[in-house]
Structures are given as C-alpha cells and as structure tokens.
Design a protein around this motif. Sequence first.
Motif, PDB file in Angstrom:
ATOM      1  N   ARG A   7       0.806  -1.223   0.000  1.00  0.00           N
ATOM      2  CA  ARG A   7       0.000   0.000   0.000  1.00  0.00           C
ATOM      3  C   ARG A   7       0.843   1.279   0.000  1.00  0.00           C
ATOM      4  NH1 ARG A   7      -5.414  -1.051   0.832  1.00  0.00           N
ATOM      5  NH2 ARG A   7      -5.820  -3.132   1.631  1.00  0.00           N
ATOM      6  N   ARG A   8       2.126   1.209   0.135  1.00  0.00           N
ATOM      7  CA  ARG A   8       2.978   2.393   0.115  1.00  0.00           C
ATOM      8  C   ARG A   8       3.241   2.842  -1.318  1.00  0.00           C
ATOM      9  NH1 ARG A   8       7.581   2.372   4.596  1.00  0.00           N
ATOM     10  NH2 ARG A   8       6.268   1.935   6.366  1.00  0.00           N
ATOM     11  N   CYS A   9       3.601   4.111  -1.462  1.00  0.00           N
ATOM     12  CA  CYS A   9       3.942   4.610  -2.796  1.00  0.00           C
ATOM     13  C   CYS A   9       5.285   4.008  -3.221  1.00  0.00           C
ATOM     14  CB  CYS A   9       3.989   6.134  -2.804  1.00  0.00           C
ATOM     15  SG  CYS A   9       5.337   6.834  -1.844  1.00  0.00           S
ATOM     16  N   PRO A  10       5.535   3.873  -4.522  1.00  0.00           N
ATOM     17  CA  PRO A  10       6.770   3.231  -4.987  1.00  0.00           C
ATOM     18  C   PRO A  10       8.053   3.877  -4.466  1.00  0.00           C
ATOM     19  CG  PRO A  10       5.200   3.378  -6.764  1.00  0.00           C
ATOM     20  CD  PRO A  10       4.606   4.128  -5.622  1.00  0.00           C
ATOM     21  N   PRO A  11       8.197   5.201  -4.446  1.00  0.00           N
ATOM     22  CA  PRO A  11       9.439   5.751  -3.895  1.00  0.00           C
ATOM     23  C   PRO A  11       9.647   5.422  -2.416  1.00  0.00           C
ATOM     24  CG  PRO A  11       8.340   7.403  -5.237  1.00  0.00           C
ATOM     25  CD  PRO A  11       7.391   6.256  -5.087  1.00  0.00           C
ATOM     26  N   CYS A  12       8.558   5.382  -1.647  1.00  0.00           N
ATOM     27  CA  CYS A  12       8.678   5.032  -0.230  1.00  0.00           C
ATOM     28  C   CYS A  12       9.068   3.568  -0.060  1.00  0.00           C
ATOM     29  CB  CYS A  12       7.370   5.298   0.497  1.00  0.00           C
ATOM     30  SG  CYS A  12       6.942   7.033   0.600  1.00  0.00           S
ATOM     31  N   ARG A  13       8.501   2.695  -0.877  1.00  0.00           N
ATOM     32  CA  ARG A  13       8.867   1.272  -0.821  1.00  0.00           C
ATOM     33  C   ARG A  13      10.325   1.081  -1.198  1.00  0.00           C
ATOM     34  NH1 ARG A  13       3.673   0.302  -3.547  1.00  0.00           N
ATOM     35  NH2 ARG A  13       4.888   0.108  -5.438  1.00  0.00           N
ATOM     36  N   ALA A  14      10.794   1.809  -2.219  1.00  0.00           N
ATOM     37  CA  ALA A  14      12.189   1.680  -2.648  1.00  0.00           C
ATOM     38  C   ALA A  14      13.133   2.160  -1.547  1.00  0.00           C
ATOM     39  CB  ALA A  14      12.412   2.470  -3.937  1.00  0.00           C
ATOM     40  N   ALA A  15      12.795   3.278  -0.907  1.00  0.00           N
ATOM     41  CA  ALA A  15      13.632   3.790   0.182  1.00  0.00           C
ATOM     42  C   ALA A  15      13.647   2.826   1.362  1.00  0.00           C
ATOM     43  CB  ALA A  15      13.123   5.162   0.617  1.00  0.00           C
ATOM     44  N   GLN A  16      12.497   2.231   1.661  1.00  0.00           N
ATOM     45  CA  GLN A  16      12.419   1.262   2.754  1.00  0.00           C
ATOM     46  C   GLN A  16      13.273   0.037   2.445  1.00  0.00           C
ATOM     47  OE1 GLN A  16       8.560  -0.457   3.340  1.00  0.00           O
ATOM     48  NE2 GLN A  16       9.156  -1.539   5.208  1.00  0.00           N
ATOM     49  N   ARG A  17      13.191  -0.457   1.222  1.00  0.00           N
ATOM     50  CA  ARG A  17      13.973  -1.641   0.838  1.00  0.00           C
ATOM     51  C   ARG A  17      15.468  -1.341   0.864  1.00  0.00           C
ATOM     52  NH1 ARG A  17      15.357  -6.112   1.516  1.00  0.00           N
ATOM     53  NH2 ARG A  17      15.840  -7.500  -0.184  1.00  0.00           N
ATOM     54  N   LEU A  18      15.852  -0.145   0.435  1.00  0.00           N
ATOM     55  CA  LEU A  18      17.259   0.266   0.475  1.00  0.00           C
ATOM     56  C   LEU A  18      17.751   0.315   1.920  1.00  0.00           C
ATOM     57  CD1 LEU A  18      19.480   1.154  -1.516  1.00  0.00           C
ATOM     58  CD2 LEU A  18      18.771   3.503  -1.102  1.00  0.00           C
ATOM     59  N   ASP A  19      16.924   0.832   2.811  1.00  0.00           N
ATOM     60  CA  ASP A  19      17.280   0.866   4.234  1.00  0.00           C
ATOM     61  C   ASP A  19      17.408  -0.535   4.804  1.00  0.00           C
ATOM     62  OD1 ASP A  19      17.355   3.618   4.271  1.00  0.00           O
ATOM     63  OD2 ASP A  19      15.294   3.829   5.016  1.00  0.00           O
ATOM     64  N   GLU A  20      16.518  -1.433   4.409  1.00  0.00           N
ATOM     65  CA  GLU A  20      16.568  -2.808   4.903  1.00  0.00           C
ATOM     66  C   GLU A  20      17.865  -3.497   4.489  1.00  0.00           C
ATOM     67  OE1 GLU A  20      13.131  -4.691   3.315  1.00  0.00           O
ATOM     68  OE2 GLU A  20      11.755  -3.705   4.694  1.00  0.00           O
ATOM     69  N   VAL A  21      18.262  -3.313   3.249  1.00  0.00           N
ATOM     70  CA  VAL A  21      19.476  -3.973   2.759  1.00  0.00           C
ATOM     71  C   VAL A  21      20.714  -3.395   3.435  1.00  0.00           C
ATOM     72  CG1 VAL A  21      20.940  -4.295   0.722  1.00  0.00           C
ATOM     73  CG2 VAL A  21      18.492  -4.678   0.560  1.00  0.00           C
ATOM     74  N   PHE A  22      20.772  -2.083   3.565  1.00  0.00           N
ATOM     75  CA  PHE A  22      21.986  -1.454   4.067  1.00  0.00           C
ATOM     76  C   PHE A  22      22.044  -1.313   5.583  1.00  0.00           C
ATOM     77  CE2 PHE A  22      22.576  -0.479  -0.343  1.00  0.00           C
ATOM     78  CZ  PHE A  22      23.945  -0.542  -0.484  1.00  0.00           C
ATOM     79  N   THR A  23      21.093  -1.851   6.308  1.00  0.00           N
ATOM     80  CA  THR A  23      21.205  -1.889   7.768  1.00  0.00           C
ATOM     81  C   THR A  23      21.724  -3.227   8.254  1.00  0.00           C
ATOM     82  OG1 THR A  23      18.872  -2.469   7.959  1.00  0.00           O
ATOM     83  CG2 THR A  23      19.457  -0.143   8.243  1.00  0.00           C
ATOM     84  N   ALA A  24      21.943  -4.158   7.351  1.00  0.00           N
ATOM     85  CA  ALA A  24      22.481  -5.471   7.726  1.00  0.00           C
ATOM     86  C   ALA A  24      23.982  -5.344   7.995  1.00  0.00           C
ATOM     87  CB  ALA A  24      22.230  -6.469   6.608  1.00  0.00           C
ATOM     88  N   GLY A  25      24.466  -6.167   8.854  1.00  0.00           N
ATOM     89  CA  GLY A  25      25.897  -6.246   9.082  1.00  0.00           C
ATOM     90  C   GLY A  25      26.404  -5.279  10.136  1.00  0.00           C
ATOM     91  N   PRO A  26      27.683  -5.428  10.477  1.00  0.00           N
ATOM     92  CA  PRO A  26      28.288  -4.574  11.495  1.00  0.00           C
ATOM     93  C   PRO A  26      28.486  -3.134  11.004  1.00  0.00           C
ATOM     94  CG  PRO A  26      29.856  -6.210  10.693  1.00  0.00           C
ATOM     95  CD  PRO A  26      28.558  -6.482  10.028  1.00  0.00           C
ATOM     96  N   ASP A  27      28.636  -2.225  11.966  1.00  0.00           N
ATOM     97  CA  ASP A  27      28.746  -0.804  11.641  1.00  0.00           C
ATOM     98  C   ASP A  27      29.981  -0.484  10.811  1.00  0.00           C
ATOM     99  OD1 ASP A  27      26.417  -0.230  12.962  1.00  0.00           O
ATOM    100  OD2 ASP A  27      27.423   0.258  14.853  1.00  0.00           O
ATOM    101  N   HIS A  28      31.117  -1.142  11.076  1.00  0.00           N
ATOM    102  CA  HIS A  28      32.329  -0.796  10.335  1.00  0.00           C
ATOM    103  C   HIS A  28      32.206  -1.169   8.854  1.00  0.00           C
ATOM    104  CE1 HIS A  28      33.187  -5.037  11.225  1.00  0.00           C
ATOM    105  NE2 HIS A  28      34.034  -5.006  10.201  1.00  0.00           N
ATOM    106  N   LEU A  29      31.511  -2.256   8.539  1.00  0.00           N
ATOM    107  CA  LEU A  29      31.308  -2.612   7.131  1.00  0.00           C
ATOM    108  C   LEU A  29      30.328  -1.655   6.454  1.00  0.00           C
ATOM    109  CD1 LEU A  29      31.219  -6.505   7.058  1.00  0.00           C
ATOM    110  CD2 LEU A  29      32.939  -4.996   6.105  1.00  0.00           C
ATOM    111  N   HIS A  62      24.115  -7.749   0.173  1.00  0.00           N
ATOM    112  CA  HIS A  62      23.871  -8.219   1.533  1.00  0.00           C
ATOM    113  C   HIS A  62      25.055  -9.042   2.032  1.00  0.00           C
ATOM    114  CE1 HIS A  62      22.139 -10.688   4.750  1.00  0.00           C
ATOM    115  NE2 HIS A  62      21.404  -9.613   4.993  1.00  0.00           N
ATOM    116  N   ARG A  63      25.601  -9.880   1.184  1.00  0.00           N
ATOM    117  CA  ARG A  63      26.766 -10.681   1.564  1.00  0.00           C
ATOM    118  C   ARG A  63      27.974  -9.798   1.842  1.00  0.00           C
ATOM    119  NH1 ARG A  63      27.825 -15.557  -2.374  1.00  0.00           N
ATOM    120  NH2 ARG A  63      29.540 -15.788  -0.902  1.00  0.00           N
TER     121      ARG A  63
END
Length: 134
Positions: A7-29, A62-63
């Motif tokens: 139900r979200r607009c496409p730009p909001c979904r894209a930003a959310q997905r980008l945040d999901e991918v780039f919040t994985a892993g340790p802070d230094h990486l 993600h890897r």
Amino acid sequence: MGLIHSRRCPPCRAAQRLDEVFTAGPDHLRAELAPLREHPAGYPSPYTLISYLDGADGRLIHRLLTGTLACAHDGLDHLRQTASVTHLRSLLTAVGLLPSRDEHWERSAWLRAGRRSWRPRRRYGPDLKGLRSA
C-alpha cells in the motif's frame, strides 16, 4: 514481488527496501561500503531499484555488508562470473571501493599461465573433413 504490491507509494517502498538492505551487518562494514549505497539510491525508477535489491545483486550486496563476501577482487573472483557479479564488480570499481584492473587480462588463463602464444589443436572429423590447421 510482494513489496511492489503493498500500500505504500513506490518511492517510499524503494527507500524502505534500500534501508533494509543497508542496515544489515556490522557498523564498520556499513561505513566502509557507504559509497555503494549512493549509487542505487540514484535509480530513476523505484520499481527498478526494488527489483535490483530483491534480485541477485541485492543478495550480493547483503553478503558484502554481512562480511560473508570480501570486498576485494579475489573475493569476487571465487564466485561464478554471472552478470550480477560482473555488475557488482564494475559498481564497486566505479564508486572507488575496488581498484580498477584489466578484466580481460585477469580472466585469460593462457596469459596467467605465462604462455605467449596459443595454437588450436588439429581437429579432424566428419564436420571438418579436408580442413587442416596451419
């Protein structure tokens, strides 16, 4: 595909997905790979970005972020050389995370082995009847 039909607009979904991918892993990486985040964020279509991050490219990123794949040419060389790996390598080189190198030289087993010339073996058979290699 489920994110595209939410139900979200496409730009909001894209930003959310980008945040999901780039919040994985340790802070230094995440800090080390921060320039990699800027490139997909500039995609003109949010649908392209969502499918990019949900596909093989997103799994490779993600890897990288979780540390299971080294951010080096050697780490990428050990993977099967698919279009996603080639694209990620060129992306990492473009944002300055990998040094540039001559890919044709690196992939040539003949040149790495130190051979200076290559001659095909002579093949004779029903398809090549009467043809000979010089």
